[in-house]
Design a protein around this motif. Sequence first.
Motif, mmCIF file in Angstrom:
data_model
loop_
_atom_site.group_PDB
_atom_site.id
_atom_site.type_symbol
_atom_site.label_atom_id
_atom_site.label_comp_id
_atom_site.label_asym_id
_atom_site.label_seq_id
_atom_site.Cartn_x
_atom_site.Cartn_y
_atom_site.Cartn_z
ATOM 1 N N MET A 19 0.832 -1.197 0.000
ATOM 2 C CA MET A 19 0.000 0.000 0.000
ATOM 3 C C MET A 19 0.873 1.257 0.000
ATOM 4 N N LEU A 20 1.897 1.282 0.811
ATOM 5 C CA LEU A 20 2.752 2.465 0.914
ATOM 6 C C LEU A 20 3.622 2.679 -0.323
ATOM 7 N N PHE A 21 4.159 1.606 -0.877
ATOM 8 C CA PHE A 21 5.049 1.724 -2.029
ATOM 9 C C PHE A 21 4.308 1.669 -3.363
ATOM 10 N N ARG A 22 2.979 1.539 -3.290
ATOM 11 C CA ARG A 22 2.125 1.471 -4.486
ATOM 12 C C ARG A 22 2.574 0.367 -5.446
ATOM 13 N N THR A 23 2.878 -0.779 -4.868
ATOM 14 C CA THR A 23 3.243 -1.953 -5.652
ATOM 15 C C THR A 23 2.254 -3.062 -5.333
ATOM 16 N N THR A 24 2.416 -4.173 -5.993
ATOM 17 C CA THR A 24 1.539 -5.305 -5.715
ATOM 18 C C THR A 24 2.317 -6.486 -5.135
ATOM 19 N N TRP A 25 3.506 -6.706 -5.599
ATOM 20 C CA TRP A 25 4.242 -7.902 -5.208
ATOM 21 C C TRP A 25 5.544 -7.578 -4.488
ATOM 22 N N ARG B 247 -7.529 -2.985 -5.711
ATOM 23 C CA ARG B 247 -7.292 -2.006 -6.786
ATOM 24 C C ARG B 247 -8.200 -2.255 -7.985
ATOM 25 N N LYS B 248 -8.428 -3.528 -8.281
ATOM 26 C CA LYS B 248 -9.288 -3.869 -9.403
ATOM 27 C C LYS B 248 -10.731 -3.444 -9.139
ATOM 28 N N ASN B 249 -11.133 -3.453 -7.873
ATOM 29 C CA ASN B 249 -12.478 -3.036 -7.507
ATOM 30 C C ASN B 249 -12.604 -1.533 -7.293
ATOM 31 N N GLY B 250 -11.545 -0.786 -7.556
ATOM 32 C CA GLY B 250 -11.631 0.670 -7.521
ATOM 33 C C GLY B 250 -11.147 1.340 -6.262
ATOM 34 N N TYR B 251 -10.670 0.589 -5.300
ATOM 35 C CA TYR B 251 -10.162 1.212 -4.076
ATOM 36 C C TYR B 251 -8.768 1.793 -4.334
ATOM 37 N N GLN B 252 -8.565 2.998 -3.797
ATOM 38 C CA GLN B 252 -7.243 3.625 -3.944
ATOM 39 C C GLN B 252 -6.672 3.832 -2.546
ATOM 40 N N MET B 253 -5.507 3.302 -2.330
ATOM 41 C CA MET B 253 -4.846 3.470 -1.057
ATOM 42 C C MET B 253 -3.779 4.551 -1.225
ATOM 43 N N PHE B 254 -3.932 5.640 -0.535
ATOM 44 C CA PHE B 254 -3.010 6.770 -0.562
ATOM 45 C C PHE B 254 -2.953 7.386 -1.911
#
Length: 105
Positions: free
Chosen positions: A26-32, A98-105
């Motif tokens: 969430m903080l680094f805006r990555t997935t893996w 993210r696919k469902n539209g939620y944006q973290m930060f």
Amino acid sequence: MSIPVLLISILLFFVLAFGIGFLANMLFRTTWFMVVIYPLLIVMIVDKISTVKYFTNTTVAFDTLKTNLMAVGTGDIVILTAGLVGAIMSGVVILSLRKNGYQMF
């Protein structure tokens, strides 16, 4: 290692890796992110040598790593695998959110 200790350790590593992975992704805006970092952390814990040795004395460092990895017990492998599964699940959850539209930060 007793069965209750093994089960608690599996749950603890799963939850810990999931939580840290979720926050890091969430903080680094990555997935893996945590899935990539987790094996490196495990190697740093298991090898019992300085990371600098991999660059200064490569052959000895990798031989030591191989020896120490072979000495890891079955219970420890199961516990560490549960942590990796937790890290993978954190990536799946972030991807799903993210696919469902939620944006973290």
